[in-house]
Scaffold this motif. Structure first.
Motif, PDB file in Angstrom:
ATOM      1  N   TRP A   1      -7.785 -16.397   0.447  1.00 57.10           N
ATOM      2  CA  TRP A   1      -8.706 -15.579   1.247  1.00 57.10           C
ATOM      3  C   TRP A   1     -10.112 -16.151   1.136  1.00 57.10           C
ATOM      4  N   LYS A   2     -10.806 -16.309   2.262  1.00 55.74           N
ATOM      5  CA  LYS A   2     -12.111 -16.967   2.247  1.00 55.74           C
ATOM      6  C   LYS A   2     -13.248 -16.137   2.856  1.00 55.74           C
TER       7      LYS A   2
ATOM      8  N   GLY B   1     -15.420 -20.804  -1.855  1.00 53.96           N
ATOM      9  CA  GLY B   1     -14.369 -21.804  -1.949  1.00 53.96           C
ATOM     10  C   GLY B   1     -12.975 -21.249  -1.731  1.00 53.96           C
ATOM     11  N   GLY B   2     -12.871 -19.944  -1.497  1.00 49.90           N
ATOM     12  CA  GLY B   2     -11.569 -19.318  -1.291  1.00 49.90           C
ATOM     13  C   GLY B   2     -11.043 -18.682  -2.562  1.00 49.90           C
TER      14      GLY B   2
ATOM     15  N   ILE C   1      -9.211 -18.324  -8.508  1.00 53.53           N
ATOM     16  CA  ILE C   1      -8.142 -18.136  -9.497  1.00 53.53           C
ATOM     17  C   ILE C   1      -7.891 -19.431 -10.253  1.00 53.53           C
ATOM     18  N   GLY C   2      -7.884 -20.544  -9.538  1.00 51.79           N
ATOM     19  CA  GLY C   2      -7.626 -21.827 -10.179  1.00 51.79           C
ATOM     20  C   GLY C   2      -6.148 -21.997 -10.503  1.00 51.79           C
ATOM     21  N   HIS C   3      -5.874 -22.906 -11.414  1.00 51.92           N
ATOM     22  CA  HIS C   3      -4.495 -23.185 -11.823  1.00 51.92           C
ATOM     23  C   HIS C   3      -4.414 -23.050 -13.342  1.00 51.92           C
ATOM     24  N   HIS C   4      -3.724 -22.032 -13.783  1.00 51.28           N
ATOM     25  CA  HIS C   4      -3.630 -21.758 -15.210  1.00 51.28           C
ATOM     26  C   HIS C   4      -2.356 -20.985 -15.493  1.00 51.28           C
TER      27      HIS C   4
END
Length: 225
Positions: A156-157, A172-173, A178-181
Motif C-alpha cells: 500500500w502506497k 516507499g510503500g 515492513i521489510g524482510h524479517h
C-alpha cells in the motif's frame, strides 16, 4: 464485549470472555497496570510496554466502525495495524529518550493477531521484544492467511486518514516499511498462550496438590502454558 477479557452482568457477577483469541490485548495491559513491578518513573524501568490494542483495532474497530474495507480502496487490515504501531513508536520516541537509548531493545509490544510479528515495522521487528501467539520460524516468511483482507504483503502506497484525524503516509510503500524479517526471533521474542478465563483451568491436574481429589480455588489467571 468482543475484545475485553470479561464483562459484568446485571447481577454484578463476572462474565468471562473465553471464546475470543484477542482478549489478551486488554488482559495483558490490565495485568501490567496492576503489577507490583510497575514503576512511576521511566528512569527506574528495566522494560517498557507499549499498549496498542492492534488486534482490537483490526476487529472489531477496523471491521465494524473503520473508514471502509480493502475492497473499497483501503489497506489490508494488518497493513493498517502496522502503520498504527509505527505511529505509536514515533509518539514514544517523541515523549522521551528511552526508545532511542536502546534502539527499542527494552521495549515490549504485543502482536496477537494471526501472523504475529510477520508484519511488524522493520525497526520494531529488528529490536523490540515481540509477544505473539505464534513462534513462526521461517527466515523468509510470506503471508499465509487465506483471508484476503489479512494479506500483509499487499503493498500500500497512498496516504490514509489516521483515527485522530492526522494523515498516515506509507513512505516507499507498506512492504518497504515492513521489510524482510522473520516473524519470530527466539533470541528476544516470546510466545504467549491465548487468554483463558479461570473456569478453563479448574480441571488442570497441575493445580491440585498430590493426592488431592479436587483442585484448590483458581485465582484470575492471565496466561497459562
Amino acid at each position: 464485549n468482543v475484545c475485553t477479557p470479561r464483562a459484568f452482568t446485571f447481577s454484578n457477577t463476572t462474565d468471562w470472555n473465553g471464546g475470543y483469541a484477542y482478549t489478551v490485548d486488554v488482559a495483558l495491559h490490565e495485568a501490567l497496570l496492576r503489577s507490583p513491578h510497575r514503576v512511576a518513573s521511566p528512569d527506574d524501568a528495566d522494560f517498557f510496554y507499549i499498549p496498542t490494542y492492534l488486534s482490537c483495532a483490526i476487529l472489531p474497530v477496523y471491521d465494524y466502525t473503520g473508514p471502509a474495507d480493502y475492497q473499497r480502496g483501503f489497506p489490508m487490515r494488518p497493513v493498517t495495524a502496522m502503520r498504527m504501531l509505527s505511529d505509536a513508536v514515533d509518539r514514544v520516541r517523541a515523549l522521551g529518550p528511552h526508545w532511542d537509548r536502546s534502539a527499542g531493545r527494552d521495549h515490549i509490544v504485543l502482536l496477537s493477531h494471526d501472523e504475529g510479528g510477520c508484519w511488524a515495522p522493520r525497526g520494531v521487528a529488528a529490536n523490540a521484544i515481540i509477544l505473539s501467539h505464534w513462534g513462526r520460524m521461517d527466515a523468509q516468511p510470506h503471508s499465509s492467511s487465506r483471508y484476503m483482507a489479512d494479506n500483509w504483503e499487499s503493498d500500500w502506497k497512498s496516504s490514509i486518514r489516521a483515527p485522530d484525524g492526522a494523515v498516515w503516509s506509507f513512505e516507499g510503500g507498506s512492504r518497504r516499511m515492513i521489510g524482510h524479517h522473520p516473524c519470530y526471533d527466539p533470541a528476544k521474542d516470546i510466545v504467549v498462550p491465548v487468554f483463558k478465563p479461570p473456569s478453563a483451568l479448574t480441571s488442570s491436574p497441575f493445580l491440585r496438590p498430590p493426592g488431592s481429589p479436587s483442585p484448590p480455588p483458581v485465582p484470575a489467571v492471565l496466561l497459562s502454558a
